[in-house]
Write a protein that holds these residues in place. Structure first.
Motif, PDB file in Angstrom:
ATOM      1  N   LYS A 293       3.645   2.030  -6.683  1.00  0.00           N
ATOM      2  CA  LYS A 293       3.472   0.921  -6.800  1.00  0.00           C
ATOM      3  C   LYS A 293       5.049   0.286  -7.708  1.00  0.00           C
ATOM      4  O   LYS A 293       4.841   0.677  -8.736  1.00  0.00           O
ATOM      5  CB  LYS A 293       2.063   0.075  -6.682  1.00  0.00           C
ATOM      6  CG  LYS A 293       1.794  -1.067  -6.960  1.00  0.00           C
ATOM      7  CD  LYS A 293       0.321  -1.174  -7.500  1.00  0.00           C
ATOM      8  CE  LYS A 293      -0.081  -2.520  -6.654  1.00  0.00           C
ATOM      9  NZ  LYS A 293      -0.990  -2.437  -6.934  1.00  0.00           N
TER      10      LYS A 293
ATOM     11  N   ASP B 272      -3.618   0.540 -10.103  1.00  0.00           N
ATOM     12  CA  ASP B 272      -1.751   0.486  -9.615  1.00  0.00           C
ATOM     13  C   ASP B 272      -2.317   1.731  -8.949  1.00  0.00           C
ATOM     14  O   ASP B 272      -3.496   2.845  -8.889  1.00  0.00           O
ATOM     15  CB  ASP B 272      -1.419   1.181 -11.104  1.00  0.00           C
ATOM     16  CG  ASP B 272      -1.049   0.728 -11.302  1.00  0.00           C
ATOM     17  OD1 ASP B 272      -0.478  -0.841 -10.597  1.00  0.00           O
ATOM     18  OD2 ASP B 272       0.177   0.488 -12.467  1.00  0.00           O
ATOM     19  N   ALA B 273      -1.576   2.107  -7.744  1.00  0.00           N
ATOM     20  CA  ALA B 273      -1.509   2.960  -7.147  1.00  0.00           C
ATOM     21  C   ALA B 273      -0.508   4.146  -7.152  1.00  0.00           C
ATOM     22  O   ALA B 273       0.021   3.632  -7.185  1.00  0.00           O
ATOM     23  CB  ALA B 273      -1.690   3.140  -5.176  1.00  0.00           C
TER      24      ALA B 273
ATOM     25  N   ARG C 156      -3.102  11.088  -3.137  1.00  0.00           N
ATOM     26  CA  ARG C 156      -2.962   9.699  -2.940  1.00  0.00           C
ATOM     27  C   ARG C 156      -4.251   9.153  -4.208  1.00  0.00           C
ATOM     28  O   ARG C 156      -5.081   9.169  -4.338  1.00  0.00           O
ATOM     29  CB  ARG C 156      -3.031   8.122  -2.149  1.00  0.00           C
ATOM     30  CG  ARG C 156      -2.972   6.845  -2.110  1.00  0.00           C
ATOM     31  CD  ARG C 156      -3.454   6.270  -0.936  1.00  0.00           C
ATOM     32  NE  ARG C 156      -4.824   6.391  -0.911  1.00  0.00           N
ATOM     33  CZ  ARG C 156      -5.208   5.926   0.656  1.00  0.00           C
ATOM     34  NH1 ARG C 156      -4.258   5.286   1.390  1.00  0.00           N
ATOM     35  NH2 ARG C 156      -6.676   6.153   0.391  1.00  0.00           N
TER      36      ARG C 156
ATOM     37  N   PHE D 205      -5.333   6.095  -6.696  1.00  0.00           N
ATOM     38  CA  PHE D 205      -5.510   4.657  -7.532  1.00  0.00           C
ATOM     39  C   PHE D 205      -6.513   4.667  -8.928  1.00  0.00           C
ATOM     40  O   PHE D 205      -7.249   5.359  -9.548  1.00  0.00           O
ATOM     41  CB  PHE D 205      -6.477   3.992  -6.465  1.00  0.00           C
ATOM     42  CG  PHE D 205      -5.726   3.783  -5.030  1.00  0.00           C
ATOM     43  CD1 PHE D 205      -4.903   2.302  -5.050  1.00  0.00           C
ATOM     44  CD2 PHE D 205      -6.652   3.916  -4.009  1.00  0.00           C
ATOM     45  CE1 PHE D 205      -4.503   1.868  -4.109  1.00  0.00           C
ATOM     46  CE2 PHE D 205      -5.886   3.799  -3.146  1.00  0.00           C
ATOM     47  CZ  PHE D 205      -4.893   3.153  -2.467  1.00  0.00           C
ATOM     48  N   GLN D 206      -5.756   3.756  -9.441  1.00  0.00           N
ATOM     49  CA  GLN D 206      -5.948   3.619 -11.004  1.00  0.00           C
ATOM     50  C   GLN D 206      -7.461   3.218 -11.101  1.00  0.00           C
ATOM     51  O   GLN D 206      -7.785   1.719 -10.221  1.00  0.00           O
ATOM     52  CB  GLN D 206      -5.241   3.297 -11.907  1.00  0.00           C
ATOM     53  CG  GLN D 206      -4.598   3.481 -13.480  1.00  0.00           C
ATOM     54  CD  GLN D 206      -3.940   2.306 -14.536  1.00  0.00           C
ATOM     55  OE1 GLN D 206      -3.894   1.105 -14.071  1.00  0.00           O
ATOM     56  NE2 GLN D 206      -3.543   3.070 -14.815  1.00  0.00           N
TER      57      GLN D 206
ATOM     58  N   PRO E 287      -7.744   8.094 -12.774  1.00  0.00           N
ATOM     59  CA  PRO E 287      -8.230   7.510 -11.213  1.00  0.00           C
ATOM     60  C   PRO E 287      -9.606   7.782 -10.618  1.00  0.00           C
ATOM     61  O   PRO E 287     -10.706   8.274 -11.644  1.00  0.00           O
ATOM     62  CB  PRO E 287      -7.727   8.499 -10.854  1.00  0.00           C
ATOM     63  CG  PRO E 287      -7.653   9.929 -10.839  1.00  0.00           C
ATOM     64  CD  PRO E 287      -7.764   9.616 -12.529  1.00  0.00           C
TER      65      PRO E 287
ATOM     66  N   GLN F  15       0.494  -1.266   0.424  1.00  0.00           N
ATOM     67  CA  GLN F  15      -0.070   0.159   0.212  1.00  0.00           C
ATOM     68  C   GLN F  15       0.488   1.166   0.307  1.00  0.00           C
ATOM     69  O   GLN F  15       1.916   1.422   0.915  1.00  0.00           O
ATOM     70  CB  GLN F  15      -0.553   0.247   1.121  1.00  0.00           C
ATOM     71  CG  GLN F  15      -2.270  -1.218   1.557  1.00  0.00           C
ATOM     72  CD  GLN F  15      -2.658  -0.814  -0.251  1.00  0.00           C
ATOM     73  OE1 GLN F  15      -3.887   0.453  -0.536  1.00  0.00           O
ATOM     74  NE2 GLN F  15      -2.531  -1.735  -0.600  1.00  0.00           N
TER      75      GLN F  15
END
Lengths: 524, 103
Positions: A316, A302-303, A288, A290-291, A272, A240
């Motif tokens: 990541k 992915d992040a 932050r 996330f994809q 995102p 994470q």
């Protein structure tokens, strides 16, 4: 020896299929509907317009938070994908005293925005399509973990039924195109075989990958042998993003433009799907993202973590082969990567699987009814299966119709409104079993099918009267998602009406006195 | 566009494969075909099925293309069965009056 083997496989196929067939029917149909979860949610929230650009929706969410909650200590933005609508934004207000821990009130610190205008809207409280997604593997009215175990055991039965079914069928290629109508048991067997064989790659894939999605729950020993606890395993397998904790000086609330430009370049234009901003009004602000999971087959998105200027401070690292295999299998199952064409193929294959289970269940009763009719004694087991069949095969869709109707009729200010809609679903489904138990079999089939036809036909009408949207305005404004759902509901109504007519014609034609009709046949 | 091409190739493939089977030839043509013709139909049908997969795979990438091709094959086979059903029903209907005239 060979015949004995096939016979025992046939026994296994019959009983594994029957025992969990009703649950599998519900799991398959809810899963099939869940392929259109975002679209259903969009239909169920007529207050919002459809998302044109997911990245732009994130920017709109950021702008709204910047203006309305500049002093919050945390922002979260959950845009719908391009298949859905409203943007959900959450924030954590600053604590009353500097030393207190900031707390977010889940009921108050939330807003819904229109993805294209960025204005706050009042969307109705509904689970939308996510209800079918959850029902598909969590069930309802029970702890999630129970639901998952039940579905897992049923998936294993399904797998056994598929493999034994292939052995039993024997003439997969010879009978590939064989579908004979109006031949009683033969027709049900043909239909069961045809839908089973045509979508066989899908059936095998979906059952196996379905099992894989929760494999670490069903088979925890690999993790138990290699890691001290589950947390260590998750940290190692799915790293994470780390969020730095250092605080800086107050600053104007963060603008997401820099971060969005960075991910746009890094992710080849993929948007995102969930965005969190830590300490937005501080020089140490961290973003932050996330994809979105539609960017690739792999379901593990992915992040990335960025600072205020949009510079990457964590990304990541490459995935291991096992995690990637797992992610691809889950992705293959959920089909989040699928574009509209492939999504329809998934949906139709899912309907094929549902039909395979439904025809299999009916075949069981048709086979035995002939045997028992000769003895002319009522058979408790047969009656039970018949009631469960009617109540599941027609009752579940009737519940779906009730859920859509509830979405339009339950008052908007109802407490726990989303749960009330779900209540309608289970009430209609449950009543179907009672109704099927109280009526003789052919009547129950006909009446429930007719009720389902009427209910599905009523939804687009109700929708037109209770919301500003109807089929014609949807088409006129180019809102194809909602128009297609209205069309699909009407098509479902036609399908049920057709089935009801078939049942009625068959039970009228069925000789009430078999012997006399045989005599008639001989004389004519 | 790729979807349409892949699907049509798969559909034509299944129609040929179906026509290649002796048991369906009477339903489609009212008579059996010469074995050599049946064999050619089978090769042609098989080639079109492979073509459907190649079209999807080259147009959409090997991974997504292969998944899509399986979907196209499922849908195409279903439609081929429906076509067979319509064709044989139409043939029966066309023959029924002819036969009653003979009687």
């Amino acid at each position: 020896m060979k015949a004995a083997f096939r016979q025992s496989m046939s026994w296994l196929h019959t009983w594994t299929g029957l025992l969990v067939g009703w649950i599998l029917f519900a799991v398959f149909l809810s899963g099939t509907l869940a392929y259109f979860n975002s679209e259903i949610t969009l239909w169920m929230q007529p207050e919002t317009s459809q998302t044109r650009s997911q990245s732009d929706a994130v920017a709109k969410g950021g702008a709204w938070l910047q203006q309305n909650h500049p002093d919050a200590v945390e922002w979260s933005i959950f845009p719908a994908n391009e298949r859905g609508g409203a943007v959900r934004v959450l924030w954590t207000p600053p604590p009353a005293t500097p030393d207190a821990k900031p707390v977010r009130d889940p009921d108050r610190d939330i807003a819904w925005l229109d993805p294209n205008t960025g204005q706050q809207i009042n969307v109705r409280d509904t689970m939308g399509g996510a209800f079918f997604y959850r029902l598909h593997f969590d069930m309802h009215y029970m702890p999630r973990i129970w639901g998952r175990w039940i579905v897992g055991v049923c998936a294993m039965f399904m797998f056994v039924a598929i493999l034994t079914g292939i052995v039993v069928h024997r003439k997969i290629f010879t009978d590939f195109f064989t579908l004979r109508f109006n031949k009683g048991q033969r027709s049900w067997l043909d239909a069961h075989n045809v839908v089973g064989v045509l979508a066989l790659p899908f059936h095998i894939m979906i059952t196996f990958t379905g099992f894989v999605t929760l494999a670490s729950m069903y088979m925890p020993w690999g993790i138990a042998a290699n890691f001290a606890n589950d947390d260590d395993y998750f940290k190692s397998a799915f790293p994470q993003p780390e969020i730095p904790d250092t605080r800086g000086a107050p600053a104007p609330p963060l603008d997401l433009a820099a971060a969005l430009a960075t991910v746009d370049a890094r992710w080849n234009g993929a948007s995102p799907s969930s965005v969190t901003v830590f300490r937005p009004a501080d020089t140490s602000a961290v973003v932050r993202m996330f994809q979105t999971s539609s960017a690739q087959i792999d379901s593990r998105a992915d992040a990335i973590v960025m600072n205020r200027a949009g510079e990457v401070i964590w990304a990541k690292a490459g995935k291991g082969a096992a995690t990637q295999t797992f992610g691809v299998m889950v992705g293959l199952h959920a089909g989040r990567y699928a574009g509209p064409d492939l999504r329809w193929l998934y949906f139709l294959s899912g309907l094929g699987g549902t039909t395979m289970i439904g025809t299999g269940l009916i075949l069981w009763t048709v086979k035995r009814k002939r045997k028992h009719a000769a003895k002319s004694v009522a058979h408790v087991g047969l009656r039970l299966v018949e009631v469960l069949n009617t109540g599941t095969i027609v009752g579940f869709p009737l519940g779906v119709a009730a859920y859509f109707i509830a979405n339009r009729l339950v008052p908007l200010d109802t407490v726990e409104r989303a749960e009330a809609e779900i209540g309608w679903f289970f009430a209609a489904w449950g009543v179907s079993y009672i109704y099927a138990a109280l009526r003789p079999a052919p009547r129950a089939w006909f009446e429930l099918l007719a009720a389902a036809a009427a209910a599905f036909a009523a939804i687009p009408l109700l929708s037109a009267f209770t919301t500003g949207r109807n089929l014609f305005t949807s088409i006129a404004s180019g809102d194809w998602t909602r128009a297609t759902i209205d069309f699909a509901l009407l098509a479902t109504a036609v399908l049920f009406a057709f089935a009801a007519r078939k049942v009625a014609a068959k039970s009228d034609a069925a000789p009430s006195h078999p012997r006399r009709s045989r005599e008639q046949a001989q004389t004519s | 566009m790729i979807h349409l091409l892949g699907f049509v190739a798969a559909l034509c493939g299944f129609v040929l494969l179906c026509a290649a089977m002796q048991r369906h030839q009477t339903e489609i043509f009212g008579a059996r075909l010469a074995p050599a013709l049946g064999r050619n139909l089978r090769y042609g049908g098989g080639a079109l099925i492979v073509a459907a997969w190649l079209i999807d795979a080259l147009g959409l990438g090997w991974a997504v293309g292969t998944i899509t091709a399986l979907g196209h094959l499922t849908l195409a086979a279903g439609l081929a069965i429906a076509l067979l059903h319509w064709r044989s029903a139409a043939l029966k209907k066309a023959r029924a009056p002819a036969r009653s005239k003979q009687a």
